[in-house]
Write a protein that holds these residues in place. Structure first.
Motif, PDB file in Angstrom:
ATOM      1  N   LYS A  86       0.899   0.397  -3.017  1.00  0.00           N
ATOM      2  CA  LYS A  86      -0.435  -0.131  -3.197  1.00  0.00           C
ATOM      3  C   LYS A  86      -1.018  -0.750  -1.936  1.00  0.00           C
ATOM      4  CE  LYS A  86      -4.161  -0.467  -4.546  1.00  0.00           C
ATOM      5  NZ  LYS A  86      -4.794   0.852  -4.433  1.00  0.00           N
ATOM      6  N   ASP A  87      -0.259  -1.624  -1.297  1.00  0.00           N
ATOM      7  CA  ASP A  87      -0.720  -2.192  -0.043  1.00  0.00           C
ATOM      8  C   ASP A  87      -1.039  -1.050   0.912  1.00  0.00           C
ATOM      9  OD1 ASP A  87      -0.869  -3.665   2.442  1.00  0.00           O
ATOM     10  OD2 ASP A  87       1.151  -2.908   2.776  1.00  0.00           O
ATOM     11  N   ASP A 107       3.077   6.068  -3.351  1.00  0.00           N
ATOM     12  CA  ASP A 107       1.809   6.388  -4.018  1.00  0.00           C
ATOM     13  C   ASP A 107       1.264   7.737  -3.545  1.00  0.00           C
ATOM     14  OD1 ASP A 107       2.427   3.767  -3.226  1.00  0.00           O
ATOM     15  OD2 ASP A 107       0.421   3.012  -3.552  1.00  0.00           O
ATOM     16  N   CYS A 159       5.485  -4.085  -3.675  1.00  0.00           N
ATOM     17  CA  CYS A 159       4.181  -3.723  -4.235  1.00  0.00           C
ATOM     18  C   CYS A 159       3.271  -4.945  -4.302  1.00  0.00           C
ATOM     19  CB  CYS A 159       4.372  -3.140  -5.634  1.00  0.00           C
ATOM     20  SG  CYS A 159       2.862  -2.523  -6.378  1.00  0.00           S
ATOM     21  N   THR A 161       0.179  -6.974  -5.928  1.00  0.00           N
ATOM     22  CA  THR A 161      -0.381  -7.052  -7.273  1.00  0.00           C
ATOM     23  C   THR A 161      -1.459  -8.127  -7.283  1.00  0.00           C
ATOM     24  OG1 THR A 161       0.154  -7.231  -9.618  1.00  0.00           O
ATOM     25  CG2 THR A 161       1.308  -8.735  -8.138  1.00  0.00           C
ATOM     26  N   VAL A 164      -5.666  -5.930  -7.125  1.00  0.00           N
ATOM     27  CA  VAL A 164      -5.577  -4.541  -6.692  1.00  0.00           C
ATOM     28  C   VAL A 164      -5.891  -3.672  -7.905  1.00  0.00           C
ATOM     29  CG1 VAL A 164      -3.957  -4.986  -4.835  1.00  0.00           C
ATOM     30  CG2 VAL A 164      -3.086  -4.478  -7.102  1.00  0.00           C
ATOM     31  N   CYS A 165      -5.867  -2.404  -7.721  1.00  0.00           N
ATOM     32  CA  CYS A 165      -6.215  -1.463  -8.774  1.00  0.00           C
ATOM     33  C   CYS A 165      -5.414  -1.747 -10.055  1.00  0.00           C
ATOM     34  CB  CYS A 165      -5.909  -0.069  -8.250  1.00  0.00           C
ATOM     35  SG  CYS A 165      -6.151   1.233  -9.404  1.00  0.00           S
ATOM     36  N   PHE A 168      -2.950   0.969 -11.066  1.00  0.00           N
ATOM     37  CA  PHE A 168      -1.772   1.027 -10.220  1.00  0.00           C
ATOM     38  C   PHE A 168      -0.777  -0.058 -10.619  1.00  0.00           C
ATOM     39  CE2 PHE A 168       1.188   0.601  -6.936  1.00  0.00           C
ATOM     40  CZ  PHE A 168       1.406   1.913  -6.575  1.00  0.00           C
ATOM     41  N   SER A 169      -1.279  -1.248 -10.891  1.00  0.00           N
ATOM     42  CA  SER A 169      -0.379  -2.325 -11.316  1.00  0.00           C
ATOM     43  C   SER A 169       0.382  -1.931 -12.573  1.00  0.00           C
ATOM     44  CB  SER A 169      -1.179  -3.597 -11.589  1.00  0.00           C
ATOM     45  OG  SER A 169      -1.646  -4.133 -10.382  1.00  0.00           O
TER      46      SER A 169
END
Lengths: 461, 265
Positions: A86-87, A107, A159, A161, A164-165, A168-169
């Motif tokens: 994610k980052d 991802d 990850c 959190t 963020v999206c 995705f979380s």
């Protein structure tokens, strides 16, 4: 060897490769004809894409498409692999600062269903794992972790959190429940500082509350300790400073490339190659050292083409700004097929294109960069930057690509549209692109062509 | 100078022949769309020319538009239906500021500037809700002729409430309504309202009047009322609305031919 730039099919590239080889093409270890990626990895989608005909583009594609091989080799050589999820662009800078630690981007599996034209069945398997099509195609990452057919399992999973999206979380939490422990770090939702509240400048012309920067800094320090444990040595400030300098070299190279391509009077490089090149800013495609020469060669080619006025598409193509990455790479080819050229982009990680401050304590610099992530702040901030870039690159039309199931897409489209309409009155179209968009090509084409027709009509007095 | 516009839609292929010198339409043709799209386009074009007494060599330029525009091999060029509808409407009613076009597969809202240029547009996404396809499904479900649905809807006393978000869901609702004995007329009127609601949602914000309704669905009695009520503004139906896109294509073909002749040595 110079030649007129073209966009070639995979078959045409075979012939071009033979020509280049005869002319003495020198390639790195991951070089070779593009067609082998279809044969070896079943990347059938490559048969339906059109590629830039330069040796620089060949190197870019080969660099991208050998990432899993590179990771396996690194593992065999004793490197520790870190999945940084994610980052988009911060933790990899820290991981790369440590010896024998290699970050990658699990991802990125969201493009596997596209490349393999769903023959991988990752999306079907993701469905069975509880993430149905109401989630973003990043859900393909879940079965990819389980079946070991794509990337190797990382030694550490990190990850971000919080802000963020959402999907995705959810997907990452599901991954953890499936037995893959994750080191989570919290990202607050960026907000404007209250009156009188201590504030900090962030990259990209943003301002954030000092308290939020401090929060992110502490989170990154915590991540740094864990990375140090994995590497067996401390992530010292000196190491991070060196890592930041190396990352900034890549970012500068990308800035040069973007400026050369997007400001040129014609298109020296196609949209698809620009998307792939910009993606390298996020995780360096698992090889920070090689990333720089790959981009440098591409920038040299672009500069040469601009100097000789050799462009890949007609000079009168409409100058288009593209928002969000596409689940199907074919959509980028479609832009040119419709008469447009990419002259600006926001692929959701513009903060990874900005230089990381080198005059600040390193964790502070990284925290400020992370907080400038367009995904963690209001869509209005993102819209403001898009409008600035549209002005800078003399944009005539804007395409906002929606990612099916991505929770951020429905709420970010309107603020972006409204600001562009208010400030620039440019024609805009929003299109949703699934991982394999073949059945939708006629309707996608109509939408893109229509917005380009509106832009062309506005050129007339 | 004679030019032609071909609108290769999902349900029908429409042809318009336009005489630029006399500024008038001199021929129209319409045929059902099918699998062999290139051949069907060729046939209806030839038939329209023959009926108008025009030799093919007299046609200076052909613009193809619509869903199947890229399969019209004999076209000089292709232009999207958004631009073509805008051009056709500007020719028919130059004061128009908004167009609602509902065709067999697509529906569109097009906002125009002074001078008829497109300011922006919205199109339905993948779902067939808000398109003529919904009416076809209704006709099949009611075992009725598509062209009679409008008359049927006029008999409605209490239009049924039907989902506007998804045609598949809506069809299930129609089955349920039929099972409950809801009159077919109320279901037909309900479907028209559902389509109008979907179009309004797609528009996103109020439409600027005058609003012109184009596309084959505009021929159906009751649809214009449903649209006007839902959009809360007067809506006019374009003359021969199913030909608006082809007319715009023919006008644009004339412009292309004129530009080509002025730029040639």
């Amino acid at each position: 060897m110079t030649h007129s730039p073209l966009q070639l099919t995979l078959t045409e590239w075979d012939q071009r490769y033979a020509e280049l080889a005869r002319a003495g093409l020198r390639e790195p270890w991951y070089g070779g004809p593009l067609a082998r990626h279809v044969e070896r990895e079943n990347n059938e989608r490559l048969r339906r894409l059109r590629f830039d005909s330069s040796a620089a583009a060949l190197r870019l594609w080969n660099f991208l498409l050998t990432e899993n091989e590179r990771l396996r080799t690194a593992r065999a050589q004793g490197d520790r692999l870190v999945g940084t999820m994610k980052d988009l662009g911060t933790v990899p800078v820290m991981a790369c600062a440590l010896p024998k630690v290699r970050p990658f981007y699990p991802d990125g599996a969201w493009w596997t269903p596209c490349l393999m034209e769903c023959s991988d069945r990752l999306l079907v398997q993701a469905d069975a794992l509880g993430t149905d099509p109401s989630f973003c195609p990043v859900r393909a990452m879940l079965p990819a972790f389980l079946n070991d057919e794509h990337f190797p399992r990382p030694d550490l999973l990190i990850c971000s959190t919080g802000a963020v999206c959402d999907d995705f979380s959810a997907i990452a939490q599901r991954l953890e429940r499936l037995g893959h422990p994750i080191l989570w770090w919290e990202m607050p939702r960026r907000r404007a500082p209250d009156p009188g509240e201590p504030a900090c400048d962030l990259p990209g012309g943003l301002i954030g509350p000092a308290g939020q920067v401090e929060c992110v800094r502490e989170e990154l320090q915590r991540v740094g300790v864990e990375l140090g444990k994995l590497a067996g040595c401390d992530l010292t400030h000196e190491r991070i400073r060196a890592g930041i300098r190396s990352a900034n070299q890549i970012r500068r190279q990308l800035q040069t490339l973007r400026q050369t391509v997007y400001a040129a009077p014609g298109a020296p490089l196609p949209a698809l190659e620009m998307l792939i090149a910009e993606m390298l800013a996020v995780h360096f495609c698992s090889d920070r050292g090689e990333c720089l020469p790959v981009l440098a060669e591409l920038a040299t080619e672009a500069t040469r083409r601009v100097a000789t006025r050799q462009f890949v598409i007609p000079d009168d193509a409409v100058r288009v700004f593209w928002v969000n990455p596409v689940a199907d790479l074919r959509a980028m080819n479609l832009l040119e097929a419709c008469g447009g050229r990419l002259c600006g982009s926001d692929f959701m990680f513009t903060h990874a294109l900005d230089l990381i401050p080198e005059d600040l304590p390193p964790f502070e610099a990284l925290a400020r960069t992370a907080l400038a992530d367009p995904m963690v702040g209001p869509a209005q901030d993102r819209a403001r930057r898009i409008v600035d870039d549209c002005r800078r690159f003399k944009i005539e039309a804007v395409v906002i690509a929606r990612i099916p199931g991505a929770s951020h897409c429905p709420w970010e489209g309107n603020p972006i549209r409204e600001r562009i309409a208010d400030k620039l009155a440019l024609p805009i179209v929003e299109i949703e692109i699934p991982p394999v968009c073949d059945a939708l090509l006629p309707t996608l084409r109509t939408r893109i062509e229509a917005v380009l027709e509106i832009a062309r009509a506005r050129r007339e007095p | 100078m004679i030019c032609a516009g071909i609108d290769a839609g999902s349900r029908a292929i429409k042809v318009v022949l336009f005489d630029h010198a006399r500024s008038m339409v001199i021929g129209r043709g319409l045929a059902d769309q099918g699998v062999a799209q290139p051949r069907l386009a060729e046939e209806i074009f030839a038939a329209t020319l023959s009926k108008a007494g025009i030799d093919r060599h007299q046609v200076r330029s052909v613009v193809a538009t619509g869903y199947g525009r890229n399969r019209v091999a004999f076209a000089t060029t292709t232009i999207t239906e958004i631009t073509c509808h805008a051009r056709g409407v500007f020719h028919l009613a130059p004061d128009t500021r908004s167009i609602v076009e509902i065709g067999g597969q697509d529906s569109k809202v097009i906002r125009l500037e002074n001078g008829g240029r497109v300011r922006d547009f919205a199109m339905n996404d993948r779902c067939a809700a808000g398109t003529g396809r919904f009416l076809e499904i209704l006709a099949a479900r009611l075992d009725a002729d598509w062209s009679k649905l409008g008359d049927l809807s006029q008999q409605s006393r209490q239009p049924a409430l039907i989902s506007s978000t998804c045609v598949v869901f809506a069809e299930t609702e129609i089955i349920g309504l039929l099972a409950e004995g809801v009159p077919a007329a109320d279901i037909a009127a309900g479907v028209q309202n559902s389509i109008a609601t979907r179009v309004m949602a797609m528009a996103g914000r109020p439409l600027t009047a005058p609003v012109l309704f184009t596309g084959g669905v505009a021929l159906q009695p009751g649809m214009v009322r449903a649209l006007a009520t839902t959009l809360d503004c007067p809506v006019q139906v374009a003359p021969e609305p199913q030909f608006t896109g082809a007319l715009g294509a023919a006008l644009l073909a004339a412009r292309i031919a004129a530009t080509a002749s002025t730029s040639s040595p």
